[in-house]
Design a protein around this motif. Sequence first.
Motif, mmCIF file in Angstrom:
data_model
loop_
_atom_site.group_PDB
_atom_site.id
_atom_site.type_symbol
_atom_site.label_atom_id
_atom_site.label_comp_id
_atom_site.label_asym_id
_atom_site.label_seq_id
_atom_site.Cartn_x
_atom_site.Cartn_y
_atom_site.Cartn_z
ATOM 1 N N LYS A 482 0.776 -1.407 -0.069
ATOM 2 C CA LYS A 482 0.109 -0.011 0.005
ATOM 3 C C LYS A 482 0.777 1.176 0.092
ATOM 4 N N MET A 483 1.983 1.243 0.649
ATOM 5 C CA MET A 483 2.788 2.449 0.842
ATOM 6 C C MET A 483 3.629 2.714 -0.652
ATOM 7 N N LEU A 484 4.067 1.440 -0.964
ATOM 8 C CA LEU A 484 4.795 1.610 -2.422
ATOM 9 C C LEU A 484 3.995 2.028 -3.465
ATOM 10 N N ASN A 485 2.569 2.069 -3.458
ATOM 11 C CA ASN A 485 1.542 2.355 -4.485
ATOM 12 C C ASN A 485 1.594 3.881 -4.289
ATOM 13 N N LYS A 490 9.869 4.957 -2.448
ATOM 14 C CA LYS A 490 10.861 4.053 -3.169
ATOM 15 C C LYS A 490 11.045 2.718 -2.748
ATOM 16 N N SER A 491 10.948 2.812 -1.350
ATOM 17 C CA SER A 491 11.041 1.331 -0.614
ATOM 18 C C SER A 491 10.388 1.756 0.897
ATOM 19 N N ALA A 492 10.197 0.362 1.284
ATOM 20 C CA ALA A 492 9.592 0.622 2.658
ATOM 21 C C ALA A 492 10.302 -0.615 3.408
ATOM 22 N N THR A 493 10.360 -0.539 4.923
ATOM 23 C CA THR A 493 10.628 -1.492 5.655
ATOM 24 C C THR A 493 10.374 -1.310 7.137
ATOM 25 N N GLU A 622 12.835 12.807 -3.242
ATOM 26 C CA GLU A 622 13.001 14.363 -2.544
ATOM 27 C C GLU A 622 12.160 15.202 -3.409
ATOM 28 N N ALA A 623 12.133 15.020 -4.688
ATOM 29 C CA ALA A 623 10.929 15.978 -5.445
ATOM 30 C C ALA A 623 9.457 15.481 -5.110
ATOM 31 N N LYS A 624 9.265 14.448 -4.698
ATOM 32 C CA LYS A 624 7.827 14.132 -4.365
ATOM 33 C C LYS A 624 7.576 13.884 -2.775
ATOM 34 N N MET A 625 8.564 14.424 -2.008
ATOM 35 C CA MET A 625 8.373 14.281 -0.701
ATOM 36 C C MET A 625 7.069 14.869 -0.001
ATOM 37 N N THR A 626 6.791 16.205 -0.409
ATOM 38 C CA THR A 626 5.670 16.789 0.107
ATOM 39 C C THR A 626 4.408 16.100 -0.232
ATOM 40 N N ASP A 627 4.353 15.813 -1.569
ATOM 41 C CA ASP A 627 3.047 14.971 -1.887
ATOM 42 C C ASP A 627 2.761 13.513 -1.303
ATOM 43 N N ALA A 628 3.883 12.982 -1.169
ATOM 44 C CA ALA A 628 3.954 11.677 -0.478
ATOM 45 C C ALA A 628 3.532 11.690 0.798
#
Length: 792
Positions: A482-485, A490-493, A622-628
């Motif tokens: 769900k987070m990777l979608n 980029k990655s989750a752990t 970094e460029a998508k940090m705010t939206d993510a």
Amino acid sequence: MFKLNLKIALRNLWRNRGITAINVGGLAIALAAFVLVAMYFSYETSYDQTNPNYSNIYVVGRIEPDFKTNYTSPPLAKAIKQNFPEVENAGITKLNRSWELAIKHGKNAIFTKNILQADYNAAKILNINPIGGLLKPSGEVERLSYLSVENIQTLFPGKRDNKPEMVSYGSTNSGITGIIAGAIVNNVHSNFSFDGVSIGNEIGKGESYGYNNYNTYIQVKPGTDVANLEEKITNLYRAELLKGETDQKAIAEIKSVSTFLDPLANQHLRPKAGNDTPYKILVALSVLGVLILIIACINFTNLSIAQATKRAKEVGIKKVMGAYRLQLTVQFLTEIFIQCLIATVVALVFAESALPYFNNLFQVKLAIWHAGNGLFWQLPLVLCLITVVAGIYPALVLSGFKPALVLKGNFSTSKQSSWLRNGLLVFQFSIAVIFIIGLIMINSQLKYMRSEDLGFSPNQVIFVKNIADFNKPEKFEPLRNKMLNIPGVKSATVATDVPDGSESGSNSYSFEGQQKSLDFVDVDFDYFETLNIKLKEGRFFSKTFTADTANAAVINESAAAKYGMKNPVGKIIRGCGIDYKIVGIAQDFKAQGFESAIQPTIYSIKNPCGNAKTQVMLKIEEAKMTDALAALKSQWPKINVLDGEDFRYEFLDELYGKLFKKQEQLQSVFFAAALLTIFIAILGLFAFAKYITNGRIKEIAVRKILGASNVQIFKLINSSFLVMVLVANIISGPIAYILIKLWLDTFAYRISLSALPFIVSALITILLTLITVSIQANKAVKANPVDALKYE
């Protein structure tokens, strides 16, 4: 007589108001610094002293062959209490810092991170008293939960009684509820600071000696032989571990284990098992405060002696008129006392103005004007002390002039006291040089720490505060997907620990007959990839290898070196009942910062002896940090039901940056100390140069008439001062070297000492001396010689 002395003192101070202002101003600044340091020292050394059992409380720790820790297992406290009559009480605690728990009542919510679990005995030992008194829980299951007064007021605004209240835990949809028994005052001036407390008759029940996740506290009877008790507890602990053990290697290992007792008084600043950096910083800060005050006193003494010639005829006439030396000494001490008294009042104003910045720097809440402040009796003592230290010698010098000499005008050519005056000036500049060198080296070390390769990348990694545990990979996999979608992720752990300087758990592992202790971190897939940890040999965990979730392990370079492994990939290392197959070697990275060496560590997905995997980490573009982050917040109730709407996070680089806090504090302190010492030294040099120059006006006039150039005169006046500054640099160099080396030795990873800071400090002090003395000499050089000689 006193009234006359007072009038004379005030008249002389006003007549020499320039020198008086320098004296009072320098002393006031130094006293203000001393006041702040004294308050901070008193605060830091008085943790937990409100506990009536303060001097009889000890932490029970254990010493393994390769580490020392305060963590012990639950059964130890009960065994100690049952076997040793000199132990009045024994209990255990456990402080949760691994996750934040949301507690809610209606629309009000708090997030608690420091929840202290304590059994009833530990609560009594540590003087944990909820409002209304400490109650004994009924039965073995009941837990009495209390929240701090501040948290109670947030959850229940306007609450006046102390009746129990129902609350919910986690998200509003979790359905988990509980009862808060009441409020408790959180003593921030204690080693046991918390958001809330959970008290039970017994905690850790059913956990054996292998579960070393608790702190054991004992209260001994007054007069107990602590060293003897320590030895008896070690024998008891070994005997408990040896019960039922038949393996000879295990028996030999157990016999190498011991325990220690550490007084409660040690826990805040220098615990036996822990970091004593706060203690070293406190000592350094205290020394700085005292040195700054000494420099100000030296300044005072120097200027008072420098003015001796102006008072020589006054003393001579008074002695001819029948005044005794004691009377003159009292007169001059009165003048000095008045200056010190004014300086003390001004210092309190300065200290009060600087206090908000000081409190913010050291994260404390000090206040000058409160009843319990020891300054109310300390300051009068300091005032009397500095009056004596700074004034007794000038008073004796002034009162000791011989009438026959001074009335004939011969005193001005005397060399009396010049050696002391020059020596004190050298001492002043020596201290200033040490501070300058120290500041340069601290800046260099901090720059190195900020720029050095950590071995991992915390940038663009966020640490999500989560209360759900994901010990099994299949439980975390749906959340990962769900987070990777979300675009940008980029990655989750998930893992038991994040690299923020906190200690990992440790356990015993055997490899080819060698039994050693390793730190362990339990991880999930993509842990190394998320943190950009480099692979040295083999591979990291992969979903394509199904056995990775059962018995695969990755070790770091330090672990391989500890066992002396050669080609370890594919070999077996055993721990916690599992034969782990080593699939890869990770390069070392500085998870604990720069003060501690990289610990030998093993990483695995399955660990029966491990902790809960709650630390979720995400790598985001970094460029998508705010939206993510916005998407994560809005979708979190669906992603992680237990947390629900409570999406909270920290940037890992900021979290790791907190490891530099103590050194940044030291940097700020040294910066302020260096400025103060230089300022005070320059003030003294300025006034001293003015006195020396004024005393040589006629000499300068004669030299100019005889053809001396302005440059030659500048050189003449500056030469003696430059010699003193050079001597100060030569004296302070070795001292600074030793002190800086001792400080650098507290770091496992540090810069090397070079000659540059010593050269820079010498250039700075020489340049400041040239400027200060030349400003004073300029008036004498430009003066018309006729004006100086027309009365001769």
